[in-house]
Design a protein around this motif. Structure first.
Motif, short mmCIF file in Angstrom:
data_model
loop_
_atom_site.label_atom_id
_atom_site.label_comp_id
_atom_site.label_asym_id
_atom_site.label_seq_id
_atom_site.Cartn_x
_atom_site.Cartn_y
_atom_site.Cartn_z
N PRO A 166 0.83 -1.21 0.00
CA PRO A 166 0.00 0.00 0.00
C PRO A 166 0.86 1.26 0.00
N VAL A 167 0.48 2.22 -0.78
CA VAL A 167 1.18 3.50 -0.84
C VAL A 167 0.42 4.50 0.02
N VAL A 168 1.09 5.08 1.03
CA VAL A 168 0.42 5.95 2.00
C VAL A 168 1.24 7.21 2.20
N PRO A 169 0.67 8.24 2.80
CA PRO A 169 1.43 9.46 3.13
C PRO A 169 2.49 9.16 4.19
N PRO A 170 3.53 10.00 4.29
CA PRO A 170 4.61 9.75 5.25
C PRO A 170 4.15 9.57 6.68
N GLU A 171 3.12 10.34 7.10
CA GLU A 171 2.68 10.22 8.49
C GLU A 171 2.03 8.86 8.76
N ASP A 172 1.35 8.30 7.75
CA ASP A 172 0.76 6.97 7.91
C ASP A 172 1.85 5.89 7.92
N TRP A 173 2.87 6.10 7.08
CA TRP A 173 4.00 5.16 7.10
C TRP A 173 4.66 5.16 8.47
N ARG A 174 4.87 6.36 9.05
CA ARG A 174 5.51 6.46 10.35
C ARG A 174 4.70 5.75 11.42
N ALA A 175 3.38 5.89 11.37
CA ALA A 175 2.53 5.23 12.36
C ALA A 175 2.62 3.70 12.23
N ALA A 176 2.60 3.21 10.98
CA ALA A 176 2.71 1.76 10.76
C ALA A 176 4.07 1.24 11.21
N TYR A 177 5.10 2.01 10.94
CA TYR A 177 6.45 1.61 11.34
C TYR A 177 6.57 1.52 12.86
N GLU A 178 6.07 2.53 13.55
CA GLU A 178 6.18 2.54 15.01
C GLU A 178 5.37 1.42 15.65
N ALA A 179 4.23 1.07 15.02
CA ALA A 179 3.45 -0.05 15.54
C ALA A 179 4.21 -1.36 15.37
N MET A 180 4.85 -1.54 14.23
CA MET A 180 5.63 -2.76 14.01
C MET A 180 6.87 -2.79 14.90
N LEU A 181 7.42 -1.61 15.20
CA LEU A 181 8.62 -1.53 16.01
C LEU A 181 8.39 -2.11 17.41
N VAL A 182 7.17 -2.01 17.90
CA VAL A 182 6.84 -2.60 19.21
C VAL A 182 7.08 -4.11 19.16
N GLU A 183 6.60 -4.75 18.09
CA GLU A 183 6.80 -6.20 17.95
C GLU A 183 8.27 -6.53 17.73
N GLU A 184 8.99 -5.70 16.98
CA GLU A 184 10.41 -5.97 16.76
C GLU A 184 11.19 -5.92 18.07
#
Length: 232
Positions: free
Chosen positions: A11-29
């Motif tokens: 999915p192609v999203v705006p930078p702020e949405d990418w940042r939110a998805a990244y930070e959510a995944m970072l919890v699991e990492e």
């Protein structure tokens, strides 16, 4: 470059949405990192078993024992490399998977600095090992010939590759501390870790991959000179 149709793109999203998805995944990492650290701590607390058999290995200059493989260091990792007559390409080639692993062995000064030695063993003769070692660019890896199958049989690598880990004490007694084979050797293969960071992953059929992404049969590893155009 493999084809990647538009519908197979992430999915192609705006930078702020990418940042939110990244930070959510970072919890699991971070949870995974803590779990990996906990497993390593448990591994350090494993019991050891003393090795009393006088195993023999043929080095470049002479026949030696298991203690000699330590090269004076405290810890030793031994990888059983399948270079023998029943391997495809013998004697000019070694096992494809073993060759893939050998290509990933780093500059061993770093491991040695932590009082640890890495070595490979094979049932091939010294001449065959020396020729393959030079041809494939593995001169930095200590590699010994096995005069018989005793070591391989006793340490679970007679029929399949694997890494055995040994420890020696101040009295030069040797202990087996750990063993890993199959996918357990993946920490020694940084190519796979790098691919796991990418959106297309390892591109193997067993992976949980979104529809439309490239997927090919597993175990695509080749000897490094056999990829052709894919390795440019």
């Amino acid at each position: 470059m493999h084809p990647l149709p538009d519908h197979a793109l992430p999915p192609v999203v705006p930078p702020e949405d990418w940042r939110a998805a990244y930070e959510a995944m970072l919890v699991e990492e971070k949870e995974f990192t803590r779990a990996r650290d906990a497993l390593a701590a448990r591994r350090r607390r494993m019991p050891v078993t003393r090795v009393d058999t006088e195993y023999r290995f043929v080095g470049p200059d002479r026949e030696v024992g298991l203690l000699d493989l330590f090269e004076g260091r405290r810890q030793l990792l031994v990888y059983r490399f399948f270079h023998q007559p029943d391997v495809d390409g013998w004697p000019d080639q070694g096992c494809t998977g073993c060759s893939y692993l050998a290509d990933h062995v780093p500059h061993l000064a770093h491991l040695n600095a932590w009082d640890t030695t890495f070595a490979m063993v094979s049932p091939a003769g010294r001449e065959q090992i020396a020729a393959l070692r030079a041809r494939m660019g593995w001169e930095h890896i200590p590699w010994y010939s096995l005069p018989d199958d005793t070591f391989s049989r006793d340490f679970d690598v007679a029929d399949y590759f694997g890494v055995n880990v040994f420890l020696r004490d101040d009295h030069d007694h040797v202990y087996r501390s750990y063993f890993v084979d199959a996918r357990g050797v993946e920490p020694l293969l940084p190519t796979l870790s790098m691919l796991d960071l990418t959106p297309l992953g390892r591109q193997e059929t067993w992976e949980d991959t979104p529809a439309g992404r490239p997927q090919l049969p597993p175990y695509r590893a080749r000897r490094h000179h056999e990829y052709g155009g894919d390795s440019r």
